[in-house]
Design a protein around this motif. Structure first.
Motif, PDB file in Angstrom:
ATOM      1  N   UNK A  25       0.831  -1.206   0.000  1.00  0.00           N
ATOM      2  CA  UNK A  25       0.000   0.000   0.000  1.00  0.00           C
ATOM      3  C   UNK A  25       0.863   1.253   0.000  1.00  0.00           C
ATOM      4  N   UNK A  26       0.591   2.107  -0.949  1.00  0.00           N
ATOM      5  CA  UNK A  26       1.292   3.388  -1.015  1.00  0.00           C
ATOM      6  C   UNK A  26       0.560   4.384  -0.127  1.00  0.00           C
ATOM      7  N   UNK A  27       1.259   5.366   0.386  1.00  0.00           N
ATOM      8  CA  UNK A  27       0.579   6.372   1.208  1.00  0.00           C
ATOM      9  C   UNK A  27      -0.419   7.165   0.368  1.00  0.00           C
ATOM     10  N   UNK A  28      -1.435   7.668   1.033  1.00  0.00           N
ATOM     11  CA  UNK A  28      -2.419   8.483   0.328  1.00  0.00           C
ATOM     12  C   UNK A  28      -1.753   9.745  -0.202  1.00  0.00           C
ATOM     13  N   UNK A  29      -2.201  10.239  -1.358  1.00  0.00           N
ATOM     14  CA  UNK A  29      -1.615  11.463  -1.910  1.00  0.00           C
ATOM     15  C   UNK A  29      -1.768  12.630  -0.943  1.00  0.00           C
ATOM     16  N   UNK A  30      -0.791  13.524  -0.959  1.00  0.00           N
ATOM     17  CA  UNK A  30      -0.840  14.678  -0.063  1.00  0.00           C
ATOM     18  C   UNK A  30      -1.504  15.887  -0.718  1.00  0.00           C
ATOM     19  N   UNK A  31      -2.162  15.668  -1.844  1.00  0.00           N
ATOM     20  CA  UNK A  31      -2.902  16.741  -2.506  1.00  0.00           C
ATOM     21  C   UNK A  31      -4.402  16.522  -2.294  1.00  0.00           C
ATOM     22  N   UNK A  32      -5.166  17.566  -2.480  1.00  0.00           N
ATOM     23  CA  UNK A  32      -6.621  17.464  -2.342  1.00  0.00           C
ATOM     24  C   UNK A  32      -7.172  16.565  -3.449  1.00  0.00           C
ATOM     25  N   UNK A  33      -8.228  15.810  -3.162  1.00  0.00           N
ATOM     26  CA  UNK A  33      -8.811  14.974  -4.218  1.00  0.00           C
ATOM     27  C   UNK A  33      -9.443  15.858  -5.295  1.00  0.00           C
ATOM     28  N   UNK A  34      -9.524  15.353  -6.522  1.00  0.00           N
ATOM     29  CA  UNK A  34     -10.153  16.151  -7.580  1.00  0.00           C
ATOM     30  C   UNK A  34     -11.637  16.333  -7.298  1.00  0.00           C
ATOM     31  N   UNK A  35     -12.208  17.384  -7.822  1.00  0.00           N
ATOM     32  CA  UNK A  35     -13.637  17.654  -7.640  1.00  0.00           C
ATOM     33  C   UNK A  35     -14.478  17.071  -8.768  1.00  0.00           C
ATOM     34  N   UNK A  36     -13.829  16.691  -9.871  1.00  0.00           N
ATOM     35  CA  UNK A  36     -14.504  16.040 -10.985  1.00  0.00           C
ATOM     36  C   UNK A  36     -13.671  14.829 -11.390  1.00  0.00           C
ATOM     37  N   UNK A  37     -14.360  13.692 -11.592  1.00  0.00           N
ATOM     38  CA  UNK A  37     -13.670  12.485 -12.053  1.00  0.00           C
ATOM     39  C   UNK A  37     -14.546  11.795 -13.083  1.00  0.00           C
ATOM     40  N   UNK A  38     -13.907  11.009 -13.949  1.00  0.00           N
ATOM     41  CA  UNK A  38     -14.647  10.221 -14.935  1.00  0.00           C
ATOM     42  C   UNK A  38     -13.779   9.044 -15.373  1.00  0.00           C
TER      43      UNK A  38
END
Length: 112
Positions: A25-38
């Motif tokens: 398991x890699x650590x969770x990204x330290x950036x905010x999650x995107x607000x739009x995904x597809x």
């Protein structure tokens, strides 16, 4: 010698046991999650680490194909009795207007 067994590595010495999932398991990204995904647009590496959650109930929304937290819309595959519903030669989708959050997660079943 260490053998893998049900996602956990075991050996004769319990002090040498290593959980394979934790090691991979890699650590969770330290950036905010995107607000739009597809699906097909957002990189699969990101989709594997994201989940879409109903903002009111906190429940994960399954089979998401696209989501926009700013516009408060989510498009997901229609599932009845655990089966995807076909409409002609494609799977039926449902687009809903609802408050959602897109979050980073380290869970295996994130709803995609």
């Amino acid at each position: 010698m260490t053998k893998a067994k049900n996602s956990a590595s075991t050996s004769a010495d319990p002090d040498e046991s290593v959980n394979i999932e934790q090691a991979a398991a890699a650590p969770l990204p330290d950036r905010a999650p995107p607000q739009q995904i597809a699906v097909g647009v957002t990189p699969i590496e990101d989709l594997r680490r994201l989940r879409v959650v109903d903002a009111e109930s906190g429940e994960t929304i399954a089979k998401v194909q696209a989501a926009d937290a700013d516009a408060k819309t989510v498009t997901r595959l229609d599932v009845v009795d655990g089966n995807l519903v076909r409409e002609g030669d494609a799977y039926r989708t449902i687009t809903e207007d609802r408050a959602i959050r897109i979050e980073w997660t380290d869970a295996e079943d994130n709803g995609f």
